[in-house]
Design a protein around this motif. Structure first.
Motif, PDB file in Angstrom:
ATOM      1  N   GLY A 186      23.541  81.501 103.928  1.00 17.72           N
ATOM      2  CA  GLY A 186      24.092  80.793 105.075  1.00 17.72           C
ATOM      3  C   GLY A 186      23.993  79.282 105.000  1.00 17.72           C
ATOM      4  O   GLY A 186      24.169  78.588 106.002  1.00 17.72           O
ATOM      5  N   LEU A 187      23.738  78.740 103.803  1.00 20.15           N
ATOM      6  CA  LEU A 187      23.532  77.301 103.661  1.00 20.15           C
ATOM      7  C   LEU A 187      24.733  76.579 103.055  1.00 20.15           C
ATOM      8  O   LEU A 187      24.609  75.424 102.646  1.00 20.15           O
ATOM      9  CB  LEU A 187      22.280  77.031 102.811  1.00 20.15           C
ATOM     10  N   ALA A 220      24.592  78.136  93.721  1.00 21.07           N
ATOM     11  CA  ALA A 220      25.414  77.809  94.886  1.00 21.07           C
ATOM     12  C   ALA A 220      25.819  79.075  95.638  1.00 21.07           C
ATOM     13  O   ALA A 220      25.807  79.110  96.873  1.00 21.07           O
ATOM     14  CB  ALA A 220      26.655  77.027  94.446  1.00 21.07           C
ATOM     15  N   MET A 221      26.174  80.122  94.905  1.00 21.27           N
ATOM     16  CA  MET A 221      26.536  81.391  95.537  1.00 21.27           C
ATOM     17  C   MET A 221      25.359  81.955  96.323  1.00 21.27           C
ATOM     18  O   MET A 221      25.518  82.451  97.445  1.00 21.27           O
ATOM     19  CB  MET A 221      26.999  82.402  94.479  1.00 21.27           C
ATOM     20  N   ARG A 222      24.154  81.892  95.762  1.00 26.00           N
ATOM     21  CA  ARG A 222      22.976  82.408  96.464  1.00 26.00           C
ATOM     22  C   ARG A 222      22.694  81.588  97.723  1.00 26.00           C
ATOM     23  O   ARG A 222      22.305  82.135  98.753  1.00 26.00           O
ATOM     24  CB  ARG A 222      21.764  82.422  95.525  1.00 26.00           C
ATOM     25  N   CYS A 265      17.007  69.890  89.857  1.00 29.95           N
ATOM     26  CA  CYS A 265      15.751  69.619  90.560  1.00 29.95           C
ATOM     27  C   CYS A 265      14.601  70.434  89.976  1.00 29.95           C
ATOM     28  O   CYS A 265      13.471  69.955  89.882  1.00 29.95           O
ATOM     29  CB  CYS A 265      15.894  69.928  92.044  1.00 29.95           C
ATOM     30  N   ARG A 266      14.886  71.673  89.606  1.00 29.10           N
ATOM     31  CA  ARG A 266      13.843  72.550  89.075  1.00 29.10           C
ATOM     32  C   ARG A 266      13.290  72.046  87.757  1.00 29.10           C
ATOM     33  O   ARG A 266      12.112  72.211  87.456  1.00 29.10           O
ATOM     34  CB  ARG A 266      14.385  73.969  88.852  1.00 29.10           C
ATOM     35  N   GLU A 267      14.154  71.453  86.948  1.00 26.63           N
ATOM     36  CA  GLU A 267      13.764  71.158  85.575  1.00 26.63           C
ATOM     37  C   GLU A 267      13.582  69.670  85.275  1.00 26.63           C
ATOM     38  O   GLU A 267      13.304  69.305  84.142  1.00 26.63           O
ATOM     39  CB  GLU A 267      14.805  71.754  84.627  1.00 26.63           C
ATOM     40  N   SER A 268      13.713  68.820  86.287  1.00 26.73           N
ATOM     41  CA  SER A 268      13.590  67.377  86.075  1.00 26.73           C
ATOM     42  C   SER A 268      12.352  66.824  86.758  1.00 26.73           C
ATOM     43  O   SER A 268      11.938  67.314  87.808  1.00 26.73           O
ATOM     44  CB  SER A 268      14.834  66.655  86.620  1.00 26.73           C
ATOM     45  N   LEU A 269      11.789  65.796  86.164  1.00 28.63           N
ATOM     46  CA  LEU A 269      10.667  65.084  86.752  1.00 28.63           C
ATOM     47  C   LEU A 269      10.946  63.593  86.663  1.00 28.63           C
ATOM     48  O   LEU A 269      11.286  63.079  85.594  1.00 28.63           O
ATOM     49  CB  LEU A 269       9.363  65.400  86.019  1.00 28.63           C
ATOM     50  N   GLY A 270      10.803  62.882  87.776  1.00 24.30           N
ATOM     51  CA  GLY A 270      11.041  61.453  87.772  1.00 24.30           C
ATOM     52  C   GLY A 270      10.011  60.688  86.983  1.00 24.30           C
ATOM     53  O   GLY A 270      10.281  59.605  86.465  1.00 24.30           O
ATOM     54  N   ASP A 307      11.004  77.274  96.510  1.00 32.27           N
ATOM     55  CA  ASP A 307      10.859  78.604  95.899  1.00 32.27           C
ATOM     56  C   ASP A 307      11.871  79.596  96.460  1.00 32.27           C
ATOM     57  O   ASP A 307      11.618  80.792  96.538  1.00 32.27           O
ATOM     58  CB  ASP A 307       9.436  79.135  96.100  1.00 32.27           C
ATOM     59  N   SER A 308      13.046  79.094  96.815  1.00 34.89           N
ATOM     60  CA  SER A 308      14.072  79.922  97.456  1.00 34.89           C
ATOM     61  C   SER A 308      14.862  80.780  96.481  1.00 34.89           C
ATOM     62  O   SER A 308      15.473  81.762  96.862  1.00 34.89           O
ATOM     63  CB  SER A 308      15.050  79.022  98.212  1.00 34.89           C
TER      64      SER A 308
END
Length: 201
Positions: free
Chosen positions: A79-80, A72-74, A160-165, A152-153
């Motif tokens: 600016g997001l 979240a800090m990154r 989201c990175r580690e889960s697959l539906g 890839d930000s």
């Protein structure tokens, strides 16, 4: 003449004062490292998962993932901040929180810079789906043409990175994620978001 025996190893041994200083220094280092580990839950390094199947994309279409405080800090550094939303874990016996434990997540469309929708806010709310962990909070603001624009930000949410539906029991659940926010780093990220969550006019 009587023979004398010399222990040549003694010249390499620290004096009493130096030895006590060295032991004190090492003990302090150990205590500081233990305190840092307690303050910041470890984030295991796992590979970035990629899948564009219908089931995986549907996760982004109905329920944006939770971030860690560092992510979240990154995102705010980039600016997001105004495109994040504040979500929460309700009081639970499993985690031991008696009040809502707030976290930051990629926002649902229409919830940028605001709180996540309450239960029943959406017209298509389904209680059975909620109990099964499939409640719809809305499409992720970073999903465009069924692709993640922050993939890839470096601050794509951990969930989201580690889960697959398309694969059950992959990635961290909300309880695991909430533990990252029950820290000083988590509180600092929330305070910062409160200050910058509205875009400049």
């Amino acid at each position: 003449m009587k023979k004398t025996y010399t222990d040549h190893g003694t010249r390499h041994r620290p004096s009493g004062a130096r030895r006590r200083y060295r032991d004190l220094r090492n003990n302090l280092r150990g205590e500081m490292e233990e305190e840092q580990e307690e303050l910041a839950p470890r984030e295991p390094v796992r590979p970035l998962r990629v899948c564009h199947c219908e089931e995986c994309v549907s996760l982004c279409q109905r329920n944006p993932g939770w971030m860690t405080p560092a992510e979240a800090m990154r995102a705010m550094d980039a600016g997001l901040g105004p495109r994040l939303m504040r979500d929460w874990l309700e009081p639970s016996h499993r985690l031991g929180n008696t009040e809502r434990l707030y976290v930051l997540a990629a926002a649902s469309v229409g919830r940028e810079g605001r709180d996540a929708p309450e239960i029943g806010d959406t017209l298509d709310f389904n209680y059975v789906a909620f109990l099964l962990g499939r409640a719809k909070k809305g499409r992720c603001t970073f999903l465009e043409n069924d692709l993640c624009t922050i993939h890839d930000s470096g601050f794509k949410p951990k969930q989201c990175r580690e889960s697959l539906g398309c694969q059950t029991k992959t990635g961290p659940d909300n309880y695991e994620m909430a533990r990252h926010w029950d820290t000083e780093a988590g509180q600092a990220a929330l305070v910062r978001w409160e200050e910058i969550r509205q875009p400049n006019p």
